[in-house]
Motif scaffolding. Sequence first.
Motif, PDB file in Angstrom:
ATOM      1  N   LEU A 111       0.834  -1.217   0.000  1.00 50.85           N
ATOM      2  CA  LEU A 111       0.000   0.000   0.000  1.00 50.85           C
ATOM      3  C   LEU A 111       0.861   1.257   0.000  1.00 50.85           C
ATOM      4  O   LEU A 111       0.524   2.251  -0.651  1.00 50.85           O
ATOM      5  CB  LEU A 111      -0.932  -0.021   1.218  1.00 50.85           C
ATOM      6  N   TYR A 112       1.985   1.217   0.725  1.00 48.87           N
ATOM      7  CA  TYR A 112       2.917   2.350   0.683  1.00 48.87           C
ATOM      8  C   TYR A 112       3.442   2.528  -0.735  1.00 48.87           C
ATOM      9  O   TYR A 112       3.500   3.650  -1.260  1.00 48.87           O
ATOM     10  CB  TYR A 112       4.080   2.102   1.652  1.00 48.87           C
ATOM     11  N   PHE A 113       3.819   1.398  -1.369  1.00 52.29           N
ATOM     12  CA  PHE A 113       4.341   1.446  -2.735  1.00 52.29           C
ATOM     13  C   PHE A 113       3.286   1.973  -3.700  1.00 52.29           C
ATOM     14  O   PHE A 113       3.574   2.772  -4.597  1.00 52.29           O
ATOM     15  CB  PHE A 113       4.756   0.023  -3.149  1.00 52.29           C
ATOM     16  N   ASP A 114       2.046   1.541  -3.501  1.00 49.65           N
ATOM     17  CA  ASP A 114       0.937   1.924  -4.378  1.00 49.65           C
ATOM     18  C   ASP A 114       0.602   3.410  -4.237  1.00 49.65           C
ATOM     19  O   ASP A 114       0.586   4.162  -5.223  1.00 49.65           O
ATOM     20  CB  ASP A 114      -0.280   1.045  -4.028  1.00 49.65           C
ATOM     21  N   PHE A 115       0.359   3.864  -2.999  1.00 44.79           N
ATOM     22  CA  PHE A 115      -0.168   5.211  -2.790  1.00 44.79           C
ATOM     23  C   PHE A 115       0.914   6.286  -2.670  1.00 44.79           C
ATOM     24  O   PHE A 115       0.643   7.460  -2.914  1.00 44.79           O
ATOM     25  CB  PHE A 115      -1.050   5.248  -1.538  1.00 44.79           C
ATOM     26  N   ILE A 116       2.127   5.923  -2.282  1.00 45.49           N
ATOM     27  CA  ILE A 116       3.173   6.925  -2.064  1.00 45.49           C
ATOM     28  C   ILE A 116       4.234   6.902  -3.169  1.00 45.49           C
ATOM     29  O   ILE A 116       4.595   7.947  -3.724  1.00 45.49           O
ATOM     30  CB  ILE A 116       3.881   6.712  -0.698  1.00 45.49           C
ATOM     31  N   VAL A 117       4.734   5.721  -3.510  1.00 46.29           N
ATOM     32  CA  VAL A 117       5.874   5.660  -4.437  1.00 46.29           C
ATOM     33  C   VAL A 117       5.420   5.783  -5.893  1.00 46.29           C
ATOM     34  O   VAL A 117       5.798   6.723  -6.591  1.00 46.29           O
ATOM     35  CB  VAL A 117       6.669   4.336  -4.230  1.00 46.29           C
ATOM     36  N   TYR A 223      11.924   1.962 -12.486  1.00 49.34           N
ATOM     37  CA  TYR A 223      10.954   0.990 -11.983  1.00 49.34           C
ATOM     38  C   TYR A 223      11.642  -0.097 -11.176  1.00 49.34           C
ATOM     39  O   TYR A 223      11.170  -0.522 -10.133  1.00 49.34           O
ATOM     40  CB  TYR A 223      10.179   0.362 -13.151  1.00 49.34           C
ATOM     41  N   GLN A 224      12.795  -0.572 -11.697  1.00 51.76           N
ATOM     42  CA  GLN A 224      13.478  -1.669 -11.030  1.00 51.76           C
ATOM     43  C   GLN A 224      14.007  -1.260  -9.659  1.00 51.76           C
ATOM     44  O   GLN A 224      13.911  -2.020  -8.691  1.00 51.76           O
ATOM     45  CB  GLN A 224      14.636  -2.187 -11.898  1.00 51.76           C
ATOM     46  N   ILE A 225      14.584  -0.057  -9.577  1.00 49.65           N
ATOM     47  CA  ILE A 225      15.082   0.412  -8.274  1.00 49.65           C
ATOM     48  C   ILE A 225      13.923   0.526  -7.291  1.00 49.65           C
ATOM     49  O   ILE A 225      14.016   0.085  -6.132  1.00 49.65           O
ATOM     50  CB  ILE A 225      15.798   1.773  -8.430  1.00 49.65           C
ATOM     51  N   ALA A 226      12.814   1.096  -7.757  1.00 49.17           N
ATOM     52  CA  ALA A 226      11.655   1.267  -6.864  1.00 49.17           C
ATOM     53  C   ALA A 226      11.134  -0.085  -6.382  1.00 49.17           C
ATOM     54  O   ALA A 226      10.889  -0.273  -5.180  1.00 49.17           O
ATOM     55  CB  ALA A 226      10.558   2.027  -7.593  1.00 49.17           C
ATOM     56  N   ILE A 227      10.988  -1.043  -7.298  1.00 44.37           N
ATOM     57  CA  ILE A 227      10.428  -2.333  -6.887  1.00 44.37           C
ATOM     58  C   ILE A 227      11.408  -3.089  -6.003  1.00 44.37           C
ATOM     59  O   ILE A 227      11.004  -3.789  -5.068  1.00 44.37           O
ATOM     60  CB  ILE A 227      10.021  -3.186  -8.110  1.00 44.37           C
ATOM     61  N   MET A 228      12.718  -2.952  -6.265  1.00 51.19           N
ATOM     62  CA  MET A 228      13.701  -3.641  -5.424  1.00 51.19           C
ATOM     63  C   MET A 228      13.680  -3.095  -4.003  1.00 51.19           C
ATOM     64  O   MET A 228      13.787  -3.854  -3.029  1.00 51.19           O
ATOM     65  CB  MET A 228      15.098  -3.479  -6.044  1.00 51.19           C
ATOM     66  N   LEU A 229      13.536  -1.772  -3.884  1.00 60.40           N
ATOM     67  CA  LEU A 229      13.436  -1.181  -2.547  1.00 60.40           C
ATOM     68  C   LEU A 229      12.139  -1.630  -1.869  1.00 60.40           C
ATOM     69  O   LEU A 229      12.110  -1.879  -0.662  1.00 60.40           O
ATOM     70  CB  LEU A 229      13.496   0.348  -2.652  1.00 60.40           C
ATOM     71  N   GLY A 230      11.067  -1.715  -2.664  1.00 58.25           N
ATOM     72  CA  GLY A 230       9.795  -2.203  -2.112  1.00 58.25           C
ATOM     73  C   GLY A 230       9.904  -3.634  -1.633  1.00 58.25           C
ATOM     74  O   GLY A 230       9.390  -3.989  -0.569  1.00 58.25           O
ATOM     75  N   ILE A 231      10.581  -4.479  -2.420  1.00 55.10           N
ATOM     76  CA  ILE A 231      10.777  -5.879  -2.022  1.00 55.10           C
ATOM     77  C   ILE A 231      11.583  -5.959  -0.726  1.00 55.10           C
ATOM     78  O   ILE A 231      11.250  -6.706   0.194  1.00 55.10           O
ATOM     79  CB  ILE A 231      11.489  -6.660  -3.152  1.00 55.10           C
ATOM     80  N   THR A 232      12.653  -5.158  -0.658  1.00 49.63           N
ATOM     81  CA  THR A 232      13.491  -5.161   0.550  1.00 49.63           C
ATOM     82  C   THR A 232      12.671  -4.769   1.775  1.00 49.63           C
ATOM     83  O   THR A 232      12.765  -5.396   2.839  1.00 49.63           O
ATOM     84  CB  THR A 232      14.669  -4.194   0.378  1.00 49.63           C
ATOM     85  N   GLY A 233      11.845  -3.728   1.613  1.00 53.21           N
ATOM     86  CA  GLY A 233      11.010  -3.292   2.733  1.00 53.21           C
ATOM     87  C   GLY A 233       9.998  -4.357   3.124  1.00 53.21           C
ATOM     88  O   GLY A 233       9.786  -4.622   4.313  1.00 53.21           O
ATOM     89  N   SER A 234       9.374  -4.977   2.139  1.00 52.85           N
ATOM     90  CA  SER A 234       8.353  -5.992   2.405  1.00 52.85           C
ATOM     91  C   SER A 234       8.958  -7.213   3.106  1.00 52.85           C
ATOM     92  O   SER A 234       8.403  -7.712   4.085  1.00 52.85           O
ATOM     93  CB  SER A 234       7.693  -6.411   1.080  1.00 52.85           C
ATOM     94  N   VAL A 235      10.100  -7.672   2.606  1.00 49.93           N
ATOM     95  CA  VAL A 235      10.763  -8.842   3.217  1.00 49.93           C
ATOM     96  C   VAL A 235      11.203  -8.518   4.643  1.00 49.93           C
ATOM     97  O   VAL A 235      10.953  -9.286   5.578  1.00 49.93           O
ATOM     98  CB  VAL A 235      11.969  -9.289   2.364  1.00 49.93           C
ATOM     99  N   SER A 236      11.836  -7.356   4.808  1.00 50.60           N
ATOM    100  CA  SER A 236      12.343  -6.985   6.136  1.00 50.60           C
ATOM    101  C   SER A 236      11.206  -6.894   7.137  1.00 50.60           C
ATOM    102  O   SER A 236      11.289  -7.425   8.251  1.00 50.60           O
ATOM    103  CB  SER A 236      13.058  -5.628   6.077  1.00 50.60           C
ATOM    104  N   LEU A 237      10.130  -6.210   6.744  1.00 46.83           N
ATOM    105  CA  LEU A 237       9.010  -6.006   7.664  1.00 46.83           C
ATOM    106  C   LEU A 237       8.326  -7.325   8.008  1.00 46.83           C
ATOM    107  O   LEU A 237       8.024  -7.602   9.184  1.00 46.83           O
ATOM    108  CB  LEU A 237       8.012  -5.041   7.010  1.00 46.83           C
ATOM    109  N   SER A 238       8.086  -8.158   7.004  1.00 47.27           N
ATOM    110  CA  SER A 238       7.418  -9.439   7.240  1.00 47.27           C
ATOM    111  C   SER A 238       8.259 -10.328   8.150  1.00 47.27           C
ATOM    112  O   SER A 238       7.736 -10.954   9.089  1.00 47.27           O
ATOM    113  CB  SER A 238       7.175 -10.165   5.914  1.00 47.27           C
TER     114      SER A 238
END
Length: 259
Positions: A111-117, A223-238
């Motif tokens: 949702l952060y990636f969707d609405f903010i990034v 796009y790739q940098i954004a999604i990679m940062l999103g993946i890192t955040g999602s994995v870390s948080l989960s």
Amino acid sequence: MNEMLEITIWQLVTAYIFIVILLAIVRWRKIPREKEIIIATLRMTIQLVLVGYVLMFIFENEKMIYSVIVIIIMEIFAVYNIYKRTKQTLSRDLKKIIAFSMVSGTLFAFLYFDFIVVQFSPWYDPRYFIPIAGMLIGNSMTGITLGVSALLEGFTSRKKEVEAALMLGAPPSKASQGIVNHAFDSAILPTINSMVGMGIVFLPGMMTGVILSGAGPMDAIKYQIAIMLGITGSVSLSVILFLYFGYKTFFNKHAQLNL
């Protein structure tokens, strides 16, 4: 930029030569993997073709409910897959924490990636919503699976060490700190390695797809940098959510190891 080159059915069929080569290698080396390779190839082909038809329907009938249903199915499958891939027996409490961590961590990051990034418009646009949610959920599933295995293995192999720390007066959080930290490190390492090798050792799938679709390399990189940062955040948080709550299930209310 040029339009994406279309692959004909016959061109696609020629790519299966690599499976034939693989089958020849395992037969030559007398490695009993022919059946698994054939089944995996058939499953991959059938699953992707079916997904293709489903996505065509969703893209042509753009509705919020379809995007939401897809992400719910992804989450359920991811949680089920974590249960299935973990070799050790999971307690009921640990299963609940796995499900909670998986859903909470990935949804927050998405949702952060969707609405903010990226700010999809509309926010449920299936062309962005489904592939990006899939990448975040898939990588988080792998991270939590690794974290679960490392946590279970750590408590089993270091049981005496934890009990000794408890006997000396350490609280459960302190007694299991080394195990939790090792589990987090094991879970997050593949994501860090992906970032290190990206762009030099390999071109990531999303960047390759964007370039193949005809977009410029710089757009693909953003796009790739954004999604990679999103993946890192999602994995870390989960993973950290799972470990923070998960280690507590190994102790009873008297702060004794419950193995």
